[in-house]
Scaffold this motif. Structure first.
Motif, PDB file in Angstrom:
ATOM      1  N   ALA A 172       6.248   0.581  10.335  1.00  0.00           N
ATOM      2  CA  ALA A 172       5.367   0.556   9.160  1.00  0.00           C
ATOM      3  C   ALA A 172       4.992  -0.876   8.804  1.00  0.00           C
ATOM      4  O   ALA A 172       3.847  -1.164   8.434  1.00  0.00           O
ATOM      5  N   ARG A 173       5.933  -1.758   8.926  1.00  0.00           N
ATOM      6  CA  ARG A 173       5.705  -3.152   8.534  1.00  0.00           C
ATOM      7  C   ARG A 173       4.574  -3.793   9.339  1.00  0.00           C
ATOM      8  O   ARG A 173       3.864  -4.676   8.834  1.00  0.00           O
ATOM      9  N   THR A 174       4.360  -3.337  10.569  1.00  0.00           N
ATOM     10  CA  THR A 174       3.352  -3.967  11.430  1.00  0.00           C
ATOM     11  C   THR A 174       1.923  -3.721  10.951  1.00  0.00           C
ATOM     12  O   THR A 174       1.005  -4.411  11.374  1.00  0.00           O
ATOM     13  N   VAL A 175       1.720  -2.719  10.077  1.00  0.00           N
ATOM     14  CA  VAL A 175       0.357  -2.420   9.639  1.00  0.00           C
ATOM     15  C   VAL A 175       0.193  -2.572   8.124  1.00  0.00           C
ATOM     16  O   VAL A 175      -0.824  -2.167   7.562  1.00  0.00           O
ATOM     17  N   LEU A 176       1.184  -3.169   7.452  1.00  0.00           N
ATOM     18  CA  LEU A 176       1.116  -3.345   6.000  1.00  0.00           C
ATOM     19  C   LEU A 176       0.680  -4.757   5.633  1.00  0.00           C
ATOM     20  O   LEU A 176       0.918  -5.712   6.382  1.00  0.00           O
ATOM     21  N   SER A 177       0.083  -4.886   4.460  1.00  0.00           N
ATOM     22  CA  SER A 177      -0.258  -6.205   3.925  1.00  0.00           C
ATOM     23  C   SER A 177       1.020  -6.910   3.490  1.00  0.00           C
ATOM     24  O   SER A 177       2.102  -6.298   3.420  1.00  0.00           O
ATOM     25  N   ALA A 178       0.925  -8.187   3.171  1.00  0.00           N
ATOM     26  CA  ALA A 178       2.103  -8.960   2.763  1.00  0.00           C
ATOM     27  C   ALA A 178       2.750  -8.355   1.518  1.00  0.00           C
ATOM     28  O   ALA A 178       3.982  -8.259   1.425  1.00  0.00           O
ATOM     29  N   ASP A 179       1.939  -7.932   0.543  1.00  0.00           N
ATOM     30  CA  ASP A 179       2.489  -7.341  -0.680  1.00  0.00           C
ATOM     31  C   ASP A 179       3.252  -6.060  -0.382  1.00  0.00           C
ATOM     32  O   ASP A 179       4.359  -5.838  -0.899  1.00  0.00           O
ATOM     33  N   SER A 180       2.668  -5.206   0.444  1.00  0.00           N
ATOM     34  CA  SER A 180       3.331  -3.944   0.765  1.00  0.00           C
ATOM     35  C   SER A 180       4.539  -4.168   1.666  1.00  0.00           C
ATOM     36  O   SER A 180       5.504  -3.398   1.613  1.00  0.00           O
ATOM     37  N   GLN A 181       4.521  -5.202   2.482  1.00  0.00           N
ATOM     38  CA  GLN A 181       5.707  -5.533   3.282  1.00  0.00           C
ATOM     39  C   GLN A 181       6.878  -5.897   2.376  1.00  0.00           C
ATOM     40  O   GLN A 181       8.023  -5.490   2.619  1.00  0.00           O
ATOM     41  N   SER A 182       6.608  -6.660   1.324  1.00  0.00           N
ATOM     42  CA  SER A 182       7.669  -7.050   0.393  1.00  0.00           C
ATOM     43  C   SER A 182       8.254  -5.829  -0.295  1.00  0.00           C
ATOM     44  O   SER A 182       9.479  -5.710  -0.462  1.00  0.00           O
ATOM     45  N   LEU A 183       7.393  -4.909  -0.709  1.00  0.00           N
ATOM     46  CA  LEU A 183       7.868  -3.689  -1.345  1.00  0.00           C
ATOM     47  C   LEU A 183       8.681  -2.857  -0.364  1.00  0.00           C
ATOM     48  O   LEU A 183       9.747  -2.327  -0.713  1.00  0.00           O
ATOM     49  N   LEU A 184       8.217  -2.765   0.865  1.00  0.00           N
ATOM     50  CA  LEU A 184       8.951  -2.014   1.882  1.00  0.00           C
ATOM     51  C   LEU A 184      10.335  -2.620   2.100  1.00  0.00           C
ATOM     52  O   LEU A 184      11.335  -1.893   2.185  1.00  0.00           O
ATOM     53  N   ASP A 185      10.419  -3.932   2.174  1.00  0.00           N
ATOM     54  CA  ASP A 185      11.710  -4.596   2.374  1.00  0.00           C
ATOM     55  C   ASP A 185      12.681  -4.249   1.246  1.00  0.00           C
ATOM     56  O   ASP A 185      13.880  -4.036   1.474  1.00  0.00           O
ATOM     57  N   ALA A 240      -4.783  -4.107   7.818  1.00  0.00           N
ATOM     58  CA  ALA A 240      -3.625  -4.128   6.912  1.00  0.00           C
ATOM     59  C   ALA A 240      -3.830  -3.104   5.802  1.00  0.00           C
ATOM     60  O   ALA A 240      -4.899  -3.020   5.214  1.00  0.00           O
ATOM     61  N   PHE A 241      -2.790  -2.303   5.538  1.00  0.00           N
ATOM     62  CA  PHE A 241      -2.825  -1.287   4.493  1.00  0.00           C
ATOM     63  C   PHE A 241      -2.043  -1.793   3.280  1.00  0.00           C
ATOM     64  O   PHE A 241      -0.939  -2.338   3.431  1.00  0.00           O
ATOM     65  N   THR A 242      -2.599  -1.584   2.096  1.00  0.00           N
ATOM     66  CA  THR A 242      -1.936  -1.962   0.853  1.00  0.00           C
ATOM     67  C   THR A 242      -1.833  -0.733  -0.039  1.00  0.00           C
ATOM     68  O   THR A 242      -2.844  -0.077  -0.321  1.00  0.00           O
ATOM     69  N   GLY A 243      -0.623  -0.417  -0.496  1.00  0.00           N
ATOM     70  CA  GLY A 243      -0.425   0.749  -1.342  1.00  0.00           C
ATOM     71  C   GLY A 243      -1.118   0.605  -2.682  1.00  0.00           C
ATOM     72  O   GLY A 243      -1.124  -0.473  -3.277  1.00  0.00           O
ATOM     73  N   ALA A 284      -5.236  14.848 -12.597  1.00  0.00           N
ATOM     74  CA  ALA A 284      -3.970  14.862 -13.313  1.00  0.00           C
ATOM     75  C   ALA A 284      -4.245  14.649 -14.791  1.00  0.00           C
ATOM     76  O   ALA A 284      -5.392  14.598 -15.238  1.00  0.00           O
ATOM     77  N   ALA A 285      -3.170  14.507 -15.569  1.00  0.00           N
ATOM     78  CA  ALA A 285      -3.331  14.217 -16.988  1.00  0.00           C
ATOM     79  C   ALA A 285      -4.126  12.931 -17.151  1.00  0.00           C
ATOM     80  O   ALA A 285      -4.025  12.020 -16.323  1.00  0.00           O
ATOM     81  N   PRO A 286      -4.944  12.785 -18.202  1.00  0.00           N
ATOM     82  CA  PRO A 286      -5.855  11.652 -18.334  1.00  0.00           C
ATOM     83  C   PRO A 286      -5.224  10.288 -18.157  1.00  0.00           C
ATOM     84  O   PRO A 286      -5.799   9.410 -17.541  1.00  0.00           O
ATOM     85  N   THR A 287      -4.006  10.091 -18.675  1.00  0.00           N
ATOM     86  CA  THR A 287      -3.402   8.766 -18.598  1.00  0.00           C
ATOM     87  C   THR A 287      -2.243   8.729 -17.615  1.00  0.00           C
ATOM     88  O   THR A 287      -1.453   7.811 -17.629  1.00  0.00           O
ATOM     89  N   GLN A 288      -2.141   9.767 -16.788  1.00  0.00           N
ATOM     90  CA  GLN A 288      -0.997   9.859 -15.900  1.00  0.00           C
ATOM     91  C   GLN A 288      -1.075   8.840 -14.780  1.00  0.00           C
ATOM     92  O   GLN A 288      -2.141   8.528 -14.273  1.00  0.00           O
ATOM     93  N   THR A 289       0.052   8.290 -14.413  1.00  0.00           N
ATOM     94  CA  THR A 289       0.102   7.326 -13.320  1.00  0.00           C
ATOM     95  C   THR A 289       1.140   7.759 -12.308  1.00  0.00           C
ATOM     96  O   THR A 289       1.920   8.669 -12.552  1.00  0.00           O
ATOM     97  N   GLN A 290       1.169   7.094 -11.209  1.00  0.00           N
ATOM     98  CA  GLN A 290       2.117   7.376 -10.152  1.00  0.00           C
ATOM     99  C   GLN A 290       3.059   6.199 -10.012  1.00  0.00           C
ATOM    100  O   GLN A 290       2.821   5.139 -10.547  1.00  0.00           O
ATOM    101  N   THR A 291       4.129   6.435  -9.262  1.00  0.00           N
ATOM    102  CA  THR A 291       5.074   5.364  -9.013  1.00  0.00           C
ATOM    103  C   THR A 291       4.474   4.406  -7.999  1.00  0.00           C
ATOM    104  O   THR A 291       3.337   4.037  -8.097  1.00  0.00           O
ATOM    105  N   ALA A 292       5.207   3.993  -7.022  1.00  0.00           N
ATOM    106  CA  ALA A 292       4.636   3.120  -5.996  1.00  0.00           C
ATOM    107  C   ALA A 292       3.877   3.960  -4.988  1.00  0.00           C
ATOM    108  O   ALA A 292       4.003   5.167  -4.940  1.00  0.00           O
ATOM    109  N   ALA A 293       3.103   3.288  -4.161  1.00  0.00           N
ATOM    110  CA  ALA A 293       2.283   4.013  -3.206  1.00  0.00           C
ATOM    111  C   ALA A 293       2.979   4.219  -1.875  1.00  0.00           C
ATOM    112  O   ALA A 293       2.354   4.579  -0.909  1.00  0.00           O
TER     113      ALA A 293
END
Length: 401
Positions: free
Chosen positions: A98-111, A163-166, A187-196
């Protein structure tokens, strides 16, 4: 007839005159337009051909749980390869791939997810990863596990390499991954999700509509009300670390559910204080003390860790999966899920948590006495429970004890 020199000169002169008349026009002084030559336009370049996905997935040894419909096939083989790599990595739990196709930000989150153990726990039960939307700059995957299917949204950058960024996605859970083929339901009007990416927070919270529908049933509303009374009383008796953990956990739940209540604001603290029988100043003080202790590496007691877990796995109407709650607790404590699990097991070895007792008593589905029963008037509205911290009074409305 023999041409003399005079005849030749006269012929040439006449020819020259005729030539001049053609060159300048026939008496009107305007040049004649150049002849138009109709040439056929060059043929258009051939239309790009979509990638043959079944062949490419076989060549790449894609995880068999990856579903990539041919109707979504891109014309770029590089993009198709990147999508297949990411989907296969999520299906198999292969963080390195997964790390090979992620952006730097998403790599940090993955780590961070790998370090906490959340990546492994969230990908171990994956049943399918389906591509449901794809363009040159955006991708939506639907991940299916035993709890249902949920969407993951990614932006795609191609400059300097794919590069994919969540990105945030609605917290919507459907039965199967293929149920997202027609898009993500509103979804609900103000509903959000966790990480991608999986493991960015385990709560699978209901939409406001689902929540309202569930508790429109009077019996369920009765159960939820008793549960809340017990929960509020328990939190009010916690030490600062336990208070901070549960308060912040509740704040996460509210935000993911889309409730317009910010528990960290002054107004939110005032509302919570009224629920807990405290003052807003006491709420702020306990939060600050608890946050400081947690940042210093301190942890809640095993009994509090277990009770915190049970307060969500026993949530009336919307019980949460144990590993999901552990993931949230670990995120707040700044530790690993395995460390939180170890703490909870210590609590279990010491017996049932005090909160579990409160819930069992408070979640009875019928009132203790029917309306008009004399016993209703004699009820003093109190439940006293013994806890590791001493006796704790749980206020219960008369007739509901």
């Amino acid at each position: 007839m023999k041409m003399t020199r005079t005849h030749i000169h006269r012929t040439l002169a006449i020819a020259g005159l005729a030539f001049s008349m053609v060159a300048v026009g026939c008496g009107d002084g305007e040049p004649e337009p150049a002849p138009v030559v109709n040439r056929a336009p060059p043929p258009p370049p051939p239309a790009p051909v979509p990638v043959e996905l079944s062949t490419l997935m076989t060549q790449m040894s894609a995880d068999p749980r990856v579903q990539f419909p041919q109707r979504l096939a891109p014309t770029s083989e590089d993009l198709a390869r990147g999508v297949i790599t990411l989907a296969s990595a999520i299906a198999s739990g292969d963080a390195a791939s997964a790390r090979t196709v992620l952006s730097a930000d998403s790599q940090s989150l993955l780590d961070a997810l790998v370090s906490s153990g959340d990546w492994a726990s969230e990908t171990e039960g994956v049943e399918a990863v389906r591509v449901v939307e794809l363009s040159s700059d955006a991708l939506t995957l639907a991940v299916q596990d035993p709890r249902g299917a949920y969407p993951l949204v990614w932006s795609i950058a191609s400059e300097g390499g794919l590069a994919f960024t969540g990105q945030p996605a609605p917290a919507v859970v459907l039965r199967r991954a293929a149920d997202f083929d027609d898009g993500i339901p509103e979804a609900a009007p103000t509903q959000t999700q966790t990480a991608a990416v999986p493991g960015g927070g385990g709560f699978r919270v209901p939409t406001l509509a689902e929540f309202g529908q569930k508790f429109s049933d009077p019996e369920m509303a009765e159960v939820a009300g008793r549960f809340q009374v017990a929960h509020n009383a328990w939190i009010s008796g916690l030490d600062p670390i336990g208070f901070s953990l549960n308060y912040r956990l509740g704040d996460r739940w509210n935000k993911k559910m889309g409730l317009p209540i910010d528990l960290m604001s002054d107004a939110g603290k005032g509302l919570a204080a009224a629920q807990y029988g405290l003052t807003a100043e006491q709420v702020t003080e306990r939060l600050e003390q608890g946050n400081s202790a947690i940042e210093g590496g301190e942890q809640p007691t095993p009994a509090v860790a277990l009770a915190t877990l049970e307060s969500y796995t026993g949530l009336p109407g919307f019980p949460q999966r144990e590993q999901d709650v552990i993931s949230e607790i670990a995120g707040i404590l700044g530790t690993t899920s395995s460390e939180v699990s170890r703490l909870i097991e210590q609590g279990r070895s010491g017996g049932s948590s005090p909160f579990a007792e409160f819930v069992r008593e408070a979640a009875a589905t019928a009132p203790a006495s029917a309306p008009g029963d004399p016993a209703e008037e004699e009820d003093d509205g109190r439940i006293i429970k013994q806890t590791p911290a001493g006796p704790l009074e749980i206020p219960v409305p008369p007739g509901n004890g």
